[in-house]
Design an enzyme around this catalytic site. Sequence first.
Site, PDB file in Angstrom:
ATOM      1  N   ALA A 195       0.839  -1.200   0.000  1.00 12.75           N
ATOM      2  CA  ALA A 195       0.000   0.000   0.000  1.00 12.75           C
ATOM      3  C   ALA A 195       0.873   1.248   0.000  1.00 12.75           C
ATOM      4  O   ALA A 195       1.884   1.319   0.706  1.00 12.75           O
ATOM      5  CB  ALA A 195      -0.919  -0.010   1.210  1.00 12.75           C
TER       6      ALA A 195
ATOM      7  N   GLY B 238       1.431  -5.388   1.263  1.00  9.65           N
ATOM      8  CA  GLY B 238       0.376  -5.841   0.374  1.00  9.65           C
ATOM      9  C   GLY B 238       0.897  -6.484  -0.889  1.00  9.65           C
ATOM     10  O   GLY B 238       0.217  -7.329  -1.490  1.00  9.65           O
TER      11      GLY B 238
ATOM     12  N   GLU C 136       4.640  -4.401   8.383  1.00 10.42           N
ATOM     13  CA  GLU C 136       3.592  -3.582   8.987  1.00 10.42           C
ATOM     14  C   GLU C 136       3.805  -3.319  10.475  1.00 10.42           C
ATOM     15  O   GLU C 136       3.475  -2.238  10.982  1.00 10.42           O
ATOM     16  CB  GLU C 136       2.232  -4.260   8.774  1.00 10.42           C
ATOM     17  CG  GLU C 136       1.690  -4.152   7.359  1.00 10.42           C
ATOM     18  CD  GLU C 136       2.205  -5.229   6.418  1.00 10.42           C
ATOM     19  OE1 GLU C 136       1.671  -5.333   5.305  1.00 10.42           O
ATOM     20  OE2 GLU C 136       3.139  -5.965   6.809  1.00 10.42           O
TER      21      GLU C 136
ATOM     22  N   GLU D 237       1.405  -9.936   0.067  1.00  9.60           N
ATOM     23  CA  GLU D 237       0.099 -10.559   0.270  1.00  9.60           C
ATOM     24  C   GLU D 237      -0.543 -10.935  -1.061  1.00  9.60           C
ATOM     25  O   GLU D 237      -1.214 -11.962  -1.162  1.00  9.60           O
ATOM     26  CB  GLU D 237      -0.798  -9.630   1.084  1.00  9.60           C
ATOM     27  CG  GLU D 237      -0.359  -9.550   2.545  1.00  9.60           C
ATOM     28  CD  GLU D 237      -1.151  -8.573   3.372  1.00  9.60           C
ATOM     29  OE1 GLU D 237      -1.714  -8.985   4.400  1.00  9.60           O
ATOM     30  OE2 GLU D 237      -1.214  -7.383   2.986  1.00  9.60           O
TER      31      GLU D 237
END
Length: 257
Positions: free
Chosen positions: A64, A108, A131, A111
Site C-alpha cells: 500500500a 500488500g 507492517e 500478500e
Amino acid sequence: MGTVGFSIEGNVATVTLDRREAMNAIDPETEAELRAVWHRIDTDPAIRAAVVTGAGEKAFSAGADLKTMPPAESYAGKAFGAGDDSFVAAMPREKPLICAINGYALGGGLEIALACDIRIAAPHARFGLPEVKVGTIPGAGGTQRLPRTIGASDAMLMLLTGDMVDATEALRLGLISRIVSVDSLLAEAQSLAHRIASNAPLSVRAIKRLVADGGALPIDQAVRLERLVWGVLRDTEDRIEGRRAFQEKRKPNYVGK
C-alpha cells in the site's frame, strides 16, 4: 495512462503493476484497476490462467502506498458494506495465478504474491511484511497465508520482526518455487501459465479448489472430498477427450465441459 497493465495471449492473461516511480505501490487508483482486472479474469471463460508481475526490475510491489492513503471511513461501514473485500480478497479464486516477483515484494505486495498459486522470483527479490514497524498488521491475509505457506515459526519470525528475506532464503522456506534470472522471469512465468492453461480447465479448477478447501479439513474428510470431485469429473467431455487423445497420440482439445 493506467497503473495496471493487462494483456491476453492465447488463454493466458498477464497483469502488470506499473507505478515504477513508487516501487509499484498500490494507491486507490491502482486498487480500483486491480479489482476490475481480477473481475475480468474471473469471468472471462477464454482466460484459463494468469501471470501477475511488476513493471521494471526494482520491485514487484512495495504494498500500500502510505503517501496516498484513501480517506478515512467508518470501519463498521466498510466491514458490513459493499466494500468489505480488500484488493487481495477480490483476486480470482478459481483460476491459477502465477506470480513473477521481479524485486521487492513487501506488505500488500507480498500478500498478493501469497494469494497466488505459484511464485517464482528473480535472484535480487526480497520479501517482507513490515507492517509491525509502522504500528499496524498485515490486513490482506498475510498473518494467515504466510504461516500456511512456510510454517508457523518462520512466519512468526518474519511477522514479528518485520524483517525481509532474500530470494535464496525464500526458496529454502518454500515461499517461492524457483529462482529465475530477471531476463527470463516473465517468460518463464508465462510458459508455466500456458502449460497449465493447456490442461483440462475443469480439472485445473477442481485441483485448485481441493487444495484450498481440503487444507482446512481432517485428512479423511479431505480425501473423501477429493473422491467426490473425481466422480463429478469422471463423465465430463474433457475427461473423455483426454483419454481419447492419449490413445490417438494427439494433443487434446479441451473445451471446459
